[in-house]
Motif scaffolding. Structure first.
Motif, PDB file in Angstrom:
ATOM      1  N   LYS A 100      42.532  48.910  80.990  1.00  0.00           N
ATOM      2  CA  LYS A 100      42.132  48.663  82.600  1.00  0.00           C
ATOM      3  C   LYS A 100      43.751  47.690  82.764  1.00  0.00           C
ATOM      4  O   LYS A 100      44.248  48.044  84.345  1.00  0.00           O
ATOM      5  N   ALA A 101      43.413  46.691  81.799  1.00  0.00           N
ATOM      6  CA  ALA A 101      44.316  45.448  82.320  1.00  0.00           C
ATOM      7  C   ALA A 101      45.683  45.820  80.903  1.00  0.00           C
ATOM      8  O   ALA A 101      45.090  45.770  80.415  1.00  0.00           O
ATOM      9  N   TRP A 102      46.943  45.495  81.256  1.00  0.00           N
ATOM     10  CA  TRP A 102      47.666  45.516  80.645  1.00  0.00           C
ATOM     11  C   TRP A 102      47.975  44.530  79.841  1.00  0.00           C
ATOM     12  O   TRP A 102      49.695  44.486  79.336  1.00  0.00           O
ATOM     13  N   ILE A 103      48.338  43.886  81.369  1.00  0.00           N
ATOM     14  CA  ILE A 103      48.589  42.213  80.926  1.00  0.00           C
ATOM     15  C   ILE A 103      47.038  41.277  80.286  1.00  0.00           C
ATOM     16  O   ILE A 103      46.478  41.067  80.832  1.00  0.00           O
ATOM     17  N   LEU A 104      47.026  39.985  79.576  1.00  0.00           N
ATOM     18  CA  LEU A 104      46.179  38.680  79.039  1.00  0.00           C
ATOM     19  C   LEU A 104      46.739  37.391  79.159  1.00  0.00           C
ATOM     20  O   LEU A 104      47.659  38.103  78.753  1.00  0.00           O
ATOM     21  N   VAL A 105      46.083  37.201  80.025  1.00  0.00           N
ATOM     22  CA  VAL A 105      46.753  35.787  80.399  1.00  0.00           C
ATOM     23  C   VAL A 105      45.726  34.406  79.549  1.00  0.00           C
ATOM     24  O   VAL A 105      44.420  34.868  79.126  1.00  0.00           O
ATOM     25  N   ALA A 106      46.456  34.146  78.510  1.00  0.00           N
ATOM     26  CA  ALA A 106      45.402  33.506  77.621  1.00  0.00           C
ATOM     27  C   ALA A 106      45.948  31.765  77.354  1.00  0.00           C
ATOM     28  O   ALA A 106      47.065  31.276  77.305  1.00  0.00           O
ATOM     29  N   THR A 107      44.776  30.819  76.094  1.00  0.00           N
ATOM     30  CA  THR A 107      44.999  29.830  76.124  1.00  0.00           C
ATOM     31  C   THR A 107      46.046  30.212  74.972  1.00  0.00           C
ATOM     32  O   THR A 107      45.103  31.064  74.812  1.00  0.00           O
ATOM     33  N   ASP A 108      45.562  29.182  73.976  1.00  0.00           N
ATOM     34  CA  ASP A 108      46.073  29.219  72.234  1.00  0.00           C
ATOM     35  C   ASP A 108      44.974  29.545  71.990  1.00  0.00           C
ATOM     36  O   ASP A 108      44.808  30.408  70.161  1.00  0.00           O
ATOM     37  N   GLN A 129      52.270  22.701  72.673  1.00  0.00           N
ATOM     38  CA  GLN A 129      53.098  21.644  72.084  1.00  0.00           C
ATOM     39  C   GLN A 129      53.843  21.289  70.696  1.00  0.00           C
ATOM     40  O   GLN A 129      54.648  20.049  69.998  1.00  0.00           O
ATOM     41  N   GLU A 130      52.750  22.053  69.635  1.00  0.00           N
ATOM     42  CA  GLU A 130      53.033  21.761  68.560  1.00  0.00           C
ATOM     43  C   GLU A 130      53.976  23.805  67.973  1.00  0.00           C
ATOM     44  O   GLU A 130      53.415  24.874  68.513  1.00  0.00           O
ATOM     45  N   PRO A 131      54.680  23.283  67.375  1.00  0.00           N
ATOM     46  CA  PRO A 131      55.183  24.682  66.618  1.00  0.00           C
ATOM     47  C   PRO A 131      54.546  25.371  65.628  1.00  0.00           C
ATOM     48  O   PRO A 131      54.286  26.857  65.448  1.00  0.00           O
ATOM     49  N   GLU A 132      53.082  25.185  65.418  1.00  0.00           N
ATOM     50  CA  GLU A 132      52.200  25.742  64.555  1.00  0.00           C
ATOM     51  C   GLU A 132      51.444  26.706  65.200  1.00  0.00           C
ATOM     52  O   GLU A 132      51.129  27.938  65.661  1.00  0.00           O
ATOM     53  N   SER A 133      51.215  26.278  67.243  1.00  0.00           N
ATOM     54  CA  SER A 133      50.863  27.090  67.858  1.00  0.00           C
ATOM     55  C   SER A 133      51.607  28.306  68.496  1.00  0.00           C
ATOM     56  O   SER A 133      51.217  29.036  68.560  1.00  0.00           O
ATOM     57  N   TYR A 134      53.127  27.756  68.333  1.00  0.00           N
ATOM     58  CA  TYR A 134      54.049  28.942  68.610  1.00  0.00           C
ATOM     59  C   TYR A 134      54.416  30.021  67.783  1.00  0.00           C
ATOM     60  O   TYR A 134      53.971  31.549  67.841  1.00  0.00           O
ATOM     61  N   VAL A 135      53.518  30.113  66.634  1.00  0.00           N
ATOM     62  CA  VAL A 135      53.883  31.071  65.603  1.00  0.00           C
ATOM     63  C   VAL A 135      52.422  31.667  65.400  1.00  0.00           C
ATOM     64  O   VAL A 135      52.719  32.699  65.841  1.00  0.00           O
ATOM     65  N   HIS A 136      51.989  31.438  66.170  1.00  0.00           N
ATOM     66  CA  HIS A 136      50.515  31.959  66.169  1.00  0.00           C
ATOM     67  C   HIS A 136      50.538  32.758  67.273  1.00  0.00           C
ATOM     68  O   HIS A 136      50.208  33.339  66.938  1.00  0.00           O
ATOM     69  N   ARG A 137      50.978  32.362  68.537  1.00  0.00           N
ATOM     70  CA  ARG A 137      51.119  32.832  69.417  1.00  0.00           C
ATOM     71  C   ARG A 137      52.249  33.964  69.560  1.00  0.00           C
ATOM     72  O   ARG A 137      51.986  35.700  69.380  1.00  0.00           O
ATOM     73  N   ILE A 138      53.356  34.436  68.835  1.00  0.00           N
ATOM     74  CA  ILE A 138      54.408  34.957  68.830  1.00  0.00           C
ATOM     75  C   ILE A 138      53.713  36.533  67.618  1.00  0.00           C
ATOM     76  O   ILE A 138      54.247  37.255  67.581  1.00  0.00           O
TER      77      ILE A 138
END
Length: 190
Positions: A100-108, A129-138
């Motif tokens: 139903k949704a093709w976009i998910l907006v989320a915090t970390d 703020q942290e590179p580790e969060s960037y890694v988990h996001r991507i």
């Protein structure tokens, strides 16, 4: 919106596991102040985008982006820590299972522990703020051998947060830690 940095297989992934990160393309777009929402909508209109997770730093920001996208004709769900478990499960179901949704907006919260396949794009509305969060996001895209794209939006004043070499170094450290864990596991088996 100007493409500022592009890291791809040729430039950044010589150190990555073939099965996980070498199919991921990272692009960082510099935007003018106040253009973040319009830049996001422009990116979401990309013809190759099938399913995207948009990451933001705050719960309030996630709610605002979700409303803005839904009011603009996009179909988005929102998850963050202030949502009830039932609301998070419904959002994931609408994004993951029934389409139903093709976009998910989320915090970390969604960057860790939630396994969603077939996410073609990750968009960093705000850099973490942290590179580790960037890694988990991507890491939410380009899974199981599929190709994925990670886009980040930054303003001039955010360049201090952005250190592409630092983010690549963080990826490299994470992969090195995984390799060391694998070696230790192999040693225990021998």
């Amino acid at each position: 919106m100007q493409l500022l940095i592009q890291l791809n297989q040729k430039k950044a992934y010589w150190f990555c596991f073939q099965a996980t990160l070498n199919t991921l393309l990272m692009q960082i777009y510099q935007i003018n102040s106040g253009e973040r929402s319009s830049a996001l909508k422009q990116l979401l209109r990309d013809k190759d985008l099938r399913r995207a997770i948009v990451f933001t730093r705050t719960k309030h920001g996630a709610n605002r982006i979700g409303r803005t996208l839904n009011n603009s004709g996009f179909v988005a769900e929102v998850i963050h820590g202030n949502k009830s478990q039932a609301a998070r499960q419904r959002a994931i179901l609408n994004f993951k299972k029934n389409g139903k949704a093709w976009i998910l907006v989320a915090t970390d919260i969604a960057a860790r522990g939630i396994d969603i396949q077939n996410v073609s794009h990750v968009i960093n509305f705000d850099l973490p703020q942290e590179p580790e969060s960037y890694v988990h996001r991507i890491g939410r895209t380009g899974r199981a051998g599929a190709e994925g794209i990670a886009w980040s939006l930054i303003e001039e004043k955010e360049k201090a947060l952005l250190n592409a070499e630092g983010e690549v170094a963080a990826l490299n450290r994470r992969i090195q830690m995984l390799e060391e864990d694998l070696e230790k596991s192999e040693d225990r088996l021998l």
